[in-house]
Design a protein around this motif. Structure first.
Motif, PDB file in Angstrom:
ATOM      1  N   ALA A  87       0.839  -1.204   0.000  1.00 42.04           N
ATOM      2  CA  ALA A  87       0.000   0.000   0.000  1.00 42.04           C
ATOM      3  C   ALA A  87       0.873   1.253   0.000  1.00 42.04           C
ATOM      4  N   PHE A  88       1.951   1.240   0.765  1.00 41.62           N
ATOM      5  CA  PHE A  88       2.894   2.368   0.791  1.00 41.62           C
ATOM      6  C   PHE A  88       3.497   2.566  -0.599  1.00 41.62           C
ATOM      7  N   ALA A  89       3.945   1.454  -1.214  1.00 42.37           N
ATOM      8  CA  ALA A  89       4.550   1.536  -2.547  1.00 42.37           C
ATOM      9  C   ALA A  89       3.545   2.025  -3.586  1.00 42.37           C
ATOM     10  N   ALA A  90       2.299   1.584  -3.460  1.00 39.23           N
ATOM     11  CA  ALA A  90       1.270   2.034  -4.408  1.00 39.23           C
ATOM     12  C   ALA A  90       1.018   3.527  -4.249  1.00 39.23           C
ATOM     13  N   GLY A  91       1.066   4.031  -3.009  1.00 31.98           N
ATOM     14  CA  GLY A  91       0.934   5.468  -2.785  1.00 31.98           C
ATOM     15  C   GLY A  91       2.064   6.249  -3.431  1.00 31.98           C
ATOM     16  N   VAL A  92       3.279   5.705  -3.357  1.00 27.31           N
ATOM     17  CA  VAL A  92       4.437   6.334  -4.009  1.00 27.31           C
ATOM     18  C   VAL A  92       4.245   6.370  -5.524  1.00 27.31           C
ATOM     19  N   ILE A  93       3.805   5.252  -6.103  1.00 24.64           N
ATOM     20  CA  ILE A  93       3.588   5.190  -7.552  1.00 24.64           C
ATOM     21  C   ILE A  93       2.485   6.153  -7.975  1.00 24.64           C
ATOM     22  N   LEU A  94       1.419   6.238  -7.185  1.00 25.26           N
ATOM     23  CA  LEU A  94       0.313   7.148  -7.498  1.00 25.26           C
ATOM     24  C   LEU A  94       0.783   8.602  -7.490  1.00 25.26           C
ATOM     25  N   LEU A 264      15.057  10.427  -6.520  1.00 27.11           N
ATOM     26  CA  LEU A 264      14.992   9.263  -7.393  1.00 27.11           C
ATOM     27  C   LEU A 264      15.364   7.976  -6.665  1.00 27.11           C
ATOM     28  N   SER A 265      16.271   8.050  -5.697  1.00 29.02           N
ATOM     29  CA  SER A 265      16.618   6.860  -4.909  1.00 29.02           C
ATOM     30  C   SER A 265      15.418   6.403  -4.092  1.00 29.02           C
ATOM     31  N   PHE A 266      14.749   7.367  -3.441  1.00 21.25           N
ATOM     32  CA  PHE A 266      13.542   7.063  -2.663  1.00 21.25           C
ATOM     33  C   PHE A 266      12.461   6.487  -3.572  1.00 21.25           C
ATOM     34  N   HIS A 267      12.258   7.155  -4.673  1.00 25.02           N
ATOM     35  CA  HIS A 267      11.233   6.746  -5.624  1.00 25.02           C
ATOM     36  C   HIS A 267      11.511   5.352  -6.176  1.00 25.02           C
ATOM     37  N   GLN A 268      12.781   5.088  -6.536  1.00 29.38           N
ATOM     38  CA  GLN A 268      13.142   3.804  -7.126  1.00 29.38           C
ATOM     39  C   GLN A 268      12.961   2.659  -6.134  1.00 29.38           C
ATOM     40  N   MET A 269      13.283   2.905  -4.873  1.00 27.89           N
ATOM     41  CA  MET A 269      13.168   1.845  -3.872  1.00 27.89           C
ATOM     42  C   MET A 269      11.716   1.405  -3.686  1.00 27.89           C
ATOM     43  N   PHE A 270      10.825   2.362  -3.478  1.00 28.58           N
ATOM     44  CA  PHE A 270       9.451   1.998  -3.160  1.00 28.58           C
ATOM     45  C   PHE A 270       8.641   1.647  -4.406  1.00 28.58           C
ATOM     46  N   GLU A 271       9.049   2.189  -5.545  1.00 33.12           N
ATOM     47  CA  GLU A 271       8.440   1.731  -6.789  1.00 33.12           C
ATOM     48  C   GLU A 271       8.838   0.280  -7.047  1.00 33.12           C
ATOM     49  N   GLY A 272      10.076  -0.042  -6.700  1.00 35.10           N
ATOM     50  CA  GLY A 272      10.542  -1.422  -6.818  1.00 35.10           C
ATOM     51  C   GLY A 272       9.802  -2.362  -5.889  1.00 35.10           C
ATOM     52  N   MET A 273       9.449  -1.879  -4.700  1.00 34.88           N
ATOM     53  CA  MET A 273       8.670  -2.711  -3.777  1.00 34.88           C
ATOM     54  C   MET A 273       7.305  -3.055  -4.361  1.00 34.88           C
ATOM     55  N   GLY A 373       2.013  10.928   0.440  1.00 39.50           N
ATOM     56  CA  GLY A 373       2.388  12.217   1.021  1.00 39.50           C
ATOM     57  C   GLY A 373       3.874  12.479   0.952  1.00 39.50           C
ATOM     58  N   LEU A 374       4.678  11.469   1.301  1.00 37.85           N
ATOM     59  CA  LEU A 374       6.136  11.654   1.276  1.00 37.85           C
ATOM     60  C   LEU A 374       6.633  11.870  -0.153  1.00 37.85           C
ATOM     61  N   MET A 375       6.087  11.106  -1.094  1.00 36.38           N
ATOM     62  CA  MET A 375       6.513  11.285  -2.487  1.00 36.38           C
ATOM     63  C   MET A 375       6.062  12.633  -3.024  1.00 36.38           C
ATOM     64  N   SER A 376       4.909  13.116  -2.580  1.00 38.51           N
ATOM     65  CA  SER A 376       4.437  14.435  -3.005  1.00 38.51           C
ATOM     66  C   SER A 376       5.328  15.538  -2.465  1.00 38.51           C
TER      67      SER A 376
END
Length: 382
Positions: A87-94, A264-273, A373-376
């Motif tokens: 769910a966290f990763a999906a929020g990041v992708i969204l 991008l490091s943050f984004h890549q990690m959780f998008e990868g999850m 929220g964090l990705m935003s």
């Protein structure tokens, strides 16, 4: 075959974006910025190298955690922690689609550097591209799922029929060798034989289909569905990863690169999850898992190398670069928004396990909001 197609798509995207980025290099639009000093170039190069390894490691870590989690009870695909992480990763992708990619597409496709005589100022091409990306993903999602389901059921039925013929021949031979002399007994044996044959055929067909997909009879269609989800999600990720990798590699300002490395490091990690979670649920074979993980991990770093290679002729404000990057970004945004809402969030939020437990339902809602929220927030710096 799947890996060959993936490499071909990746190569075509790199070629398309790289040629667009280098096109119209002499265009005066956007060329009046501050000159970059030699010291700044050296620091920028060091930051790009750091970005290469940071994004590579974070992507591999994020994508591998759910895969390796199959051996860790707390990270099982049906565990509470897995639901929270996904769910966290999906929020990041969204948030990536809505906050990072789509606004950038609008900015590029409405830029003052685009020809005034063209349609770019009169029609919202970014919104149109996002809509096309979402609808295209829906079509691919449903058609591919239906196709793979029909193929596997057809293979299962064929295997069942072949096994049934073999069993029938064996049972006829056994019945002939030890057949009773009474007519009533013979008829009864024939009835039992036919019943056994039908039952065995059904069981063998189910077993063949489950063996092809992996898992149990109850989740064979679930695994098929997640195979399609994982492949379509990776396609959406690859499209925008190529763009951001080339953009970062071609940048010459350290002040621009620094926040990009963290974001991008943050984004890549959780998008990868999120992608890794889909790979686990799809029950791919080991070779396919390794191919998909490597493809995801290397996309942005290779894009950075390409960006470094074309940095001397790069003009991000050239009309060709703006149009190509804007269209690809808008389509990628549509793909990611659709995948996050429909294939990741909706599926887990409607899961009977989640629906029957109020605390877990609340927890995954909070996890999704925290990820988004964090990705935003990162949009303030990158």
């Amino acid at each position: 075959m799947r890996s060959s197609r993936a490499v071909l798509v990746f190569a075509l995207l790199l070629l398309l974006v790289a040629r667009a980025a280098a096109a119209d290099g002499g265009d005066a639009c956007g060329a009046g910025g501050e000159a970059v000093q030699a010291g700044d170039r050296a620091r920028a190069k060091a930051l790009k190298i750091a970005a290469f390894f940071s994004i590579l490691v974070c992507g591999a870590l994020g994508c591998c955690l759910p895969v390796l989690g199959r051996r860790v009870p707390a990270l099982r695909a049906d565990g509470d922690v897995f639901f929270l992480v996904k769910a966290f990763a999906a929020g990041v992708i969204l948030a990536t689609g809505f906050i990072h990619i789509l606004p950038d597409a609008f900015e590029k496709l409405t830029s003052d550097c685009l020809p005034k005589s063209g349609p770019w100022q009169d029609f919202p091409f970014a919104g149109f591209g996002a809509m096309v990306g979402a609808i295209g993903t829906l079509v691919v999602d449903t058609v591919a799922t239906g196709y793979f389901t029909r193929v596997h059921f057809k293979n299962g039925a064929a295997a069942a029929e072949a096994a049934a013929v073999g069993d029938e021949e064996k049972q006829q031979a056994a019945a002939a060798a030890a057949a009773p002399h009474g007519d009533d007994d013979h008829d009864h044996d024939g009835h039992v034989h036919m019943h056994t044959h039908a039952t065995h055929g059904h069981a063998h067909g189910s077993s063949a289909l489950v063996a092809a997909v992996g898992g149990t009879e109850g989740d064979k269609e679930h695994a098929l569905r997640h195979r399609v989800i994982a492949q379509v999600l990776e396609l959406g990720i690859v499209v925008h990863s190529v763009i951001i990798g080339i953009s970062l590699g071609a940048s010459e300002g350290p002040s621009t690169i620094k926040p990009l490395v963290v974001a991008l490091s943050f984004h890549q990690m959780f998008e990868g999850m999120g992608l890794g979670g889909c790979i686990v649920q799809a029950k791919f074979k080991v070779r396919s898992i390794v191919t998909m993980v490597l493809f995801f991990c290397l996309t942005t770093p290779v894009g950075i190398l390409v960006g470094i290679g074309i940095s001397s002729v790069y003009n991000e404000d050239s009309p060709t670069a703006l149009i190509v990057e804007g269209i690809l970004n808008s389509v990628a945004a549509g793909i990611l928004v659709y995948m996050a809402l429909v294939d990741l969030l909706a599926e887990d939020f409607m899961n009977p396990k989640v629906q029957s437990r109020g605390k877990l339902q609340l927890a995954i809602n909070v996890s999704m909001l925290v990820g988004a929220g964090l990705m935003s927030m990162l949009a303030k710096w990158a």
